[in-house]
Scaffold this active site. Structure first.
Site, short mmCIF file in Angstrom:
data_model
loop_
_atom_site.label_atom_id
_atom_site.label_comp_id
_atom_site.label_asym_id
_atom_site.label_seq_id
_atom_site.Cartn_x
_atom_site.Cartn_y
_atom_site.Cartn_z
N VAL A 136 -5.38 -3.80 3.49
CA VAL A 136 -5.90 -2.54 3.03
C VAL A 136 -5.53 -2.60 1.30
O VAL A 136 -4.45 -3.03 0.85
CB VAL A 136 -5.32 -1.48 3.51
N LYS A 137 -6.79 -2.43 0.69
CA LYS A 137 -6.74 -2.51 -0.80
C LYS A 137 -6.36 -1.03 -1.46
O LYS A 137 -7.18 -0.19 -1.15
CB LYS A 137 -8.04 -2.83 -1.33
N TYR A 138 -5.47 -0.76 -2.21
CA TYR A 138 -5.18 0.48 -2.88
C TYR A 138 -5.14 -0.15 -4.37
O TYR A 138 -4.62 -1.32 -4.81
CB TYR A 138 -3.68 0.77 -2.51
#
Ligand code: G3P
Length: 307
Positions: free
Chosen positions: A125-127
């Site tokens: 997951v990209k934050y």
């Protein structure tokens, strides 16, 4: 500087050297990933983001026919795209980016992240590398959600990523954006070099994923610096293949120059203490803010006004 090869790779009957750096496709189209896989012989992983998803051919076709998506339709399309890409790639996984603007809270990002993480077995997951993005990452790794911290433009942000995710059982990715620093006259490869140097004295749980790669030289320098991963647009991978898969040798020298051939400004190394609390580092960077705004604009260009 230690540069090493992973082994020999057979491409179209020819043996070539395969770098230790994992190669990811930076894109949003499963067909493109498939083409690159047959061209190079492997694809270790994939990174996506809202701008790349907006450019997906099916989404472009919908937009060309006058259709605008609801937020649910956009999410469904994104899920469909990463589910097609997921089985095509190796163990570097598929990075999926949450939809975040400058006001999105960590809890809102985490809720999206948890859902996206369930879409495929090999998700990251990209934050964004912001205060809220870091807080979301901290909470995510405690829940065993793999994360890729994107829009990284400073060594301080990379130090905060390390501190916020300490104890993660899975590797955490941090994505320094090389090309966008180059665009404003700074030598983006220096940021990769500096982060790698800073992490030399670390527990190794954060892997450097060189991103915003625009040229073969960026790619070769990423190999040379020993970035654990590099994400590369298909255009650059095609150029690399057409050039016969060149690799940097021990004497490789990278010269950061702008589009007019003028030298880029070096980014000096900073001595940062990775043991400090993550929120003690200065996380602000104008390019992180601009990057979020661009992702929001590209995402919204696909949406119905009322969506
Ligand atoms: O991997 C990050 C990438 O998608 C951004 O690239 O060329 O828009 O700076 P670019």
């Amino acid at each position: 500087m230690s540069f090493h090869f992973e082994g020999l790779l057979e491409v179209n009957g020819m043996l070539t050297k395969r770098p230790a750096t994992k190669i990811l496709v930076d894109g949003g189209d499963p067909e493109e990933t498939l083409r690159i896989k047959s061209l190079i012989g492997f694809v270790d992983g994939q990174t996506t983001n809202p701008s790349l998803i907006a450019k997906n051919p099916e989404i472009q076709q919908l937009l060309a026919s006058g259709h605008r998506l609801s937020t649910q339709e956009e999410k469904d399309e994104y899920k469909k795209i990463v589910q097609s890409i997921s089985p095509l790639v190796g163990d570097a996984g598929v990075s999926i980016e949450v939809f975040a603007d400058l006001n999105t809270t960590a809890e809102e990002m985490l809720a999206q992240g948890q859902e996206m993480f369930s879409w495929i077995p090999n998700a990251y997951v990209k934050y964004p590398c912001t205060h809220e993005g870091l807080r979301a990452a901290d909470m995510s790794v405690r829940k065993s959600i793999r994360v890729n911290m994107t829009l990284c433009f400073s060594q301080e942000q990379a130090a905060a990523v390390y501190a916020a995710t300490q104890g993660s059982k899975e590797p955490v990715y941090v994505s320094p954006f090389v090309g966008r620093l180059d665009d404003q006259g700074e030598d983006g490869m220096d940021l990769v070099r500096n982060i790698k140097k800073m992490y030399e004295r670390s527990d190794g749980h954060v892997h450097v994923l060189a991103a915003s790669i625009r040229t073969i030289n960026h790619l070769l320098c990423s190999f040379f610096l020993g970035a654990e991963l590099v994400t590369v647009p298909s255009k650059v991978l095609q150029e690399w293949a057409a050039a016969g898969f060149p690799m940097p040798d021990q004497d490789f020298v990278y010269k950061g120059v702008d589009a007019k051939g003028r030298p880029l400004k070096p980014i000096p190394y900073k001595d940062l203490d990775l043991k400090l609390p993550w929120d003690s580092f200065d996380l602000t960077h104008e390019l992180t803010t601009k990057g979020i705004q661009k992702f929001v604009a590209d995402y919204q260009s696909t949406l119905r006004r009322s969506a």
